[in-house]
Design an enzyme around this catalytic site. Structure first.
Site, PDB file in Angstrom:
ATOM      1  N   GLU A 245      48.887  28.757  47.026  1.00  0.00           N
ATOM      2  CA  GLU A 245      49.328  30.078  46.569  1.00  0.00           C
ATOM      3  C   GLU A 245      48.282  31.064  47.044  1.00  0.00           C
ATOM      4  O   GLU A 245      47.114  30.947  46.669  1.00  0.00           O
ATOM      5  CB  GLU A 245      49.444  30.121  45.040  1.00  0.00           C
ATOM      6  CG  GLU A 245      50.592  29.318  44.491  1.00  0.00           C
ATOM      7  CD  GLU A 245      51.951  29.774  44.994  1.00  0.00           C
ATOM      8  OE1 GLU A 245      52.103  30.964  45.354  1.00  0.00           O
ATOM      9  OE2 GLU A 245      52.859  28.936  45.048  1.00  0.00           O
ATOM     10  N   CYS A 279      47.647  38.644  42.430  1.00  0.00           N
ATOM     11  CA  CYS A 279      48.432  38.360  43.642  1.00  0.00           C
ATOM     12  C   CYS A 279      49.811  38.983  43.530  1.00  0.00           C
ATOM     13  O   CYS A 279      50.515  39.123  44.529  1.00  0.00           O
ATOM     14  CB  CYS A 279      48.515  36.865  43.888  1.00  0.00           C
ATOM     15  SG  CYS A 279      49.049  35.943  42.460  1.00  0.00           S
TER      16      CYS A 279
HETATM   17  P1  NDP Z   1      38.732  32.421  47.985  1.00  0.00           P
HETATM   18  O1  NDP Z   1      39.973  32.010  48.670  1.00  0.00           O
HETATM   19  O2  NDP Z   1      37.472  32.470  48.743  1.00  0.00           O
HETATM   20  O3  NDP Z   1      38.460  31.462  46.714  1.00  0.00           O
HETATM   21  C1  NDP Z   1      39.440  30.765  45.981  1.00  0.00           C
HETATM   22  C2  NDP Z   1      38.887  29.421  45.554  1.00  0.00           C
HETATM   23  O4  NDP Z   1      38.653  28.614  46.716  1.00  0.00           O
HETATM   24  C3  NDP Z   1      37.529  29.487  44.846  1.00  0.00           C
HETATM   25  O5  NDP Z   1      37.446  28.458  43.892  1.00  0.00           O
HETATM   26  C4  NDP Z   1      36.547  29.244  45.982  1.00  0.00           C
HETATM   27  O6  NDP Z   1      35.293  28.790  45.541  1.00  0.00           O
HETATM   28  C5  NDP Z   1      37.290  28.178  46.747  1.00  0.00           C
HETATM   29  N1  NDP Z   1      36.897  28.041  48.138  1.00  0.00           N
HETATM   30  C6  NDP Z   1      36.283  28.952  48.943  1.00  0.00           C
HETATM   31  N2  NDP Z   1      36.077  28.422  50.167  1.00  0.00           N
HETATM   32  C7  NDP Z   1      36.567  27.160  50.147  1.00  0.00           C
HETATM   33  C8  NDP Z   1      36.672  26.122  51.107  1.00  0.00           C
HETATM   34  N3  NDP Z   1      36.217  26.285  52.348  1.00  0.00           N
HETATM   35  N4  NDP Z   1      37.227  24.958  50.745  1.00  0.00           N
HETATM   36  C9  NDP Z   1      37.707  24.776  49.495  1.00  0.00           C
HETATM   37  N5  NDP Z   1      37.634  25.729  48.540  1.00  0.00           N
HETATM   38  C10 NDP Z   1      37.093  26.910  48.861  1.00  0.00           C
HETATM   39  O7  NDP Z   1      38.992  33.804  47.326  1.00  0.00           O
HETATM   40  P2  NDP Z   1      37.867  34.794  46.761  1.00  0.00           P
HETATM   41  O8  NDP Z   1      37.643  34.410  45.373  1.00  0.00           O
HETATM   42  O9  NDP Z   1      36.644  34.859  47.610  1.00  0.00           O
HETATM   43  O10 NDP Z   1      38.627  36.153  46.895  1.00  0.00           O
HETATM   44  C11 NDP Z   1      38.759  36.755  48.182  1.00  0.00           C
HETATM   45  C12 NDP Z   1      40.132  37.350  48.347  1.00  0.00           C
HETATM   46  O11 NDP Z   1      41.111  36.330  48.185  1.00  0.00           O
HETATM   47  C13 NDP Z   1      40.502  38.377  47.312  1.00  0.00           C
HETATM   48  O12 NDP Z   1      39.987  39.621  47.608  1.00  0.00           O
HETATM   49  C14 NDP Z   1      42.007  38.308  47.378  1.00  0.00           C
HETATM   50  O13 NDP Z   1      42.463  39.049  48.464  1.00  0.00           O
HETATM   51  C15 NDP Z   1      42.280  36.849  47.600  1.00  0.00           C
HETATM   52  N6  NDP Z   1      42.585  36.116  46.362  1.00  0.00           N
HETATM   53  C16 NDP Z   1      43.877  35.919  46.024  1.00  0.00           C
HETATM   54  C17 NDP Z   1      44.182  35.298  44.842  1.00  0.00           C
HETATM   55  C18 NDP Z   1      45.571  35.097  44.436  1.00  0.00           C
HETATM   56  O14 NDP Z   1      45.840  34.909  43.244  1.00  0.00           O
HETATM   57  N7  NDP Z   1      46.508  35.105  45.362  1.00  0.00           N
HETATM   58  C19 NDP Z   1      43.164  34.825  43.923  1.00  0.00           C
HETATM   59  C20 NDP Z   1      41.825  35.058  44.378  1.00  0.00           C
HETATM   60  C21 NDP Z   1      41.581  35.667  45.563  1.00  0.00           C
HETATM   61  P3  NDP Z   1      34.074  29.812  45.216  1.00  0.00           P
HETATM   62  O15 NDP Z   1      34.660  31.127  44.958  1.00  0.00           O
HETATM   63  O16 NDP Z   1      33.452  29.198  44.016  1.00  0.00           O
HETATM   64  O17 NDP Z   1      33.168  29.778  46.403  1.00  0.00           O
END
Ligand code: NDP
Length: 480
Positions: A245, A279
């Site tokens: 998602e 989102c």
């Molecule tokens: P990320 O996609 O970076 O993070 C989401 C989750 O994935 C976190 O638990 C993060 O860990 C983890 N993650 C990050 N890199 C990896 C990897 N290489 N392999 C496996 N897991 C990983 O989103 P962000 O939190 O940095 O947010 C950035 C942007 O993403 C936002 O500005 C928004 O645009 C979007 N976003 C969208 C969401 C939605 O509901 N659709 C929710 C959140 C973000 P950790 O953060 O602990 O490093």
């Protein structure tokens, strides 16, 4: 120090991170340990053993555990919601509401444990019967974001356990306190040792190692598109089942026949609720030109009246954004929109309040076009852009002109338009006279295009991801 929950024990990793309150950066909520690769490996091995026991135990054991988790979360929603708001920044009422909703996912899936029916059929051959039933996928990795730290994790953990799987959960490092509290509630239940495990750590290290592991059978991820892509690339190496998602660029279409007060309140809540960090946020407002000026005037007045403040203070309607990086990115989008030729008619700037935090005023662009980057990219900010259109047909075209497709909405009193929109909007969820954000827990949730990949989440549709189908052929012979 807050620890990871691995193999039924609370264990420390080799270092920790500070959890900072975005409403007051002087407030350190706590230190949270970070799992080592060896600890992750041990979690993966424990999960495999625990999952076999769980899948074989009677359904009432699962029912009881899930029901107890849900009931405790609902009973403690005010306390846990306050902690969530303190670390994430959403107003206290939203934090409480999120925890309560998360509890409802558990009680809903408690009931689903008792509804695990299969199909039977006669074979095309003589003397053979067929039984088709769902079995657990196995060990499921759950990677969750910070914006709904408890709800998103719960709508993944609850069905995973309900359908007989083991869970390894890597929450976002921005919101670890809510994760530890949920793990403490789950710990109290009668689950095999290692069935549910919490592995905090950064996405780039522990998250990446988890999704690359051949020891997992499925990954459910919510987060950004680039990380979703890398999760998919890692998972395919092992043919691991995936459910992603990701972001969106949801549009709310406001027609010339709309109830304008309703349209303004839906736009306001949809665009700025949760500080725009949803989102499902409606960051594109597609407005019929004949009511454009009235709509904009009322929306600007309502936007300017919104109270930005400390998440835990009474009266706050918009909390801070989650982090310094997110604030920086938001301000860059506010500048980018103007550089692209849109007019920032109100807000969009950082503000200082009594406590040092990541505060900004909600911002509204007008005179924007759908080909501008502010209307193509997910900003995850309290920023929305108005796109004027001349007809319903043009509105529908603009709504669908995006690489995303999570939610969309229309505000209209015209039945034919409402129905046509419901059928022709290319999004996973569609709202008629409702905000693009705000969904139920007993029906599927997900999108199209770059918003989602893999089977839907939530409701009974979640079974598609958390189970695999087995077709059994049985020849019992003839009684002697
Ligand atoms: P990320 O996609 O970076 O993070 C989401 C989750 O994935 C976190 O638990 C993060 O860990 C983890 N993650 C990050 N890199 C990896 C990897 N290489 N392999 C496996 N897991 C990983 O989103 P962000 O939190 O940095 O947010 C950035 C942007 O993403 C936002 O500005 C928004 O645009 C979007 N976003 C969208 C969401 C939605 O509901 N659709 C929710 C959140 C973000 P950790 O953060 O602990 O490093």
């Amino acid at each position: 120090m807050n620890l990871n929950y691995i193999g039924g024990e609370w264990v420390a990793g080799n270092h920790s991170i500070d959890n900072i309150n975005p409403s007051d950066t002087r407030d350190v909520i706590g230190q949270f340990t970070q799992a080592t690769p060896e600890q992750l490996d041990s979690a993966l091995d424990c999960a495999r053993i625990a999952q076999r026991e769980w899948a074989q135990s009677g359904l009432e054991r699962r029912y009881n555990a899930l029901m107890a988790i849900g009931n405790e979360m609902m009973a403690r929603s005010a306390e846990l919601g306050e902690l969530l708001s303190r670390e994430e920044g959403k107003p206290k009422a939203e934090g409480k509401g999120e925890v309560y909703r998360a509890g409802q996912f558990f009680t809903y899936y408690a009931a689903e444990t008792l509804r695990q029916m299969g199909d039977t059929a006669d074979s095309v051959r003589d003397g053979i019967e067929i039984d088709v039933r769902r079995e657990a996928v196995g060990v499921v990795a759950i990677v969750s974001p910070w914006n709904f730290p408890t709800a998103t994790a719960s709508w993944k953990i609850a069905p995973a356990l309900a359908y007989g799987n083991a869970v390894i959960w890597k929450p976002a490092n921005a919101t670890p306190a809510s994760a530890v509290e949920l793990a403490k509630i789950i710990e109290k239940q009668d689950l095999p040792r290692g069935l549910f495990q919490l592995v905090m750590g950064s996405g780039s290290s522990i998250g990446q190692a988890l999704v690359e592991s051949p020891k997992i059978d499925a990954v459910s991820f919510t987060g950004s598109v680039p990380v979703g892509r890398s999760v998919a690339a890692a998972a395919v190496q092992n043919f691991t089942k995936i459910q992603l998602e990701m972001g969106s660029k949801n549009a709310l279409a406001v027609m010339d026949d709309a109830d304008l007060d309703l349209a303004v309140s839906l736009a306001l809540g949809g665009a700025f609720g949760g500080t725009g960090q949803k989102c499902t946020a409606s960051s594109r407002l597609v407005v019929h030109r004949s009511i454009h000026d009235q709509f904009v005037e009322r929306l600007v007045t309502a936007t300017d009246a919104m109270v930005v403040g400390h998440a835990l203070e009474a009266g706050t309607q918009i909390g801070p954004v989650v982090s310094a990086e997110q604030l920086q990115s938001n301000l860059e989008y506010a500048a980018l929109g103007q550089a692209e030729g849109a007019e920032l008619i109100t807000g969009g700037q950082q503000i200082e309040l009594a406590t040092p935090g990541y505060y900004m005023r909600p911002g509204l662009f007008i005179n924007s076009r759908n080909d501008m980057r502010i209307n193509r990219e997910e900003m995850f900010a309290p920023l929305a852009a108005v796109i004027a259109v001349d007809s319903y047909d043009e509105a529908l075209h603009v709504v669908n002109d995006t690489e995303f497709g999570l939610t969309s909405g229309i505000v209209t009193q015209n039945l034919a338009r409402a129905n046509h929109f419901r059928r022709n909007a290319r999004t996973g969820c569609v709202m008629v006279n409702l905000a693009t954000a705000g969904t139920d827990y007993h029906v599927p949730f997900g999108g199209r295009g770059n918003s989602s990949y893999g089977p839907r989440e939530q409701g009974s549709y979640a079974a598609e991801f958390y189970t695999t189908v087995k077709t059994a052929y049985i020849a019992c012979g003839t009684p002697s």
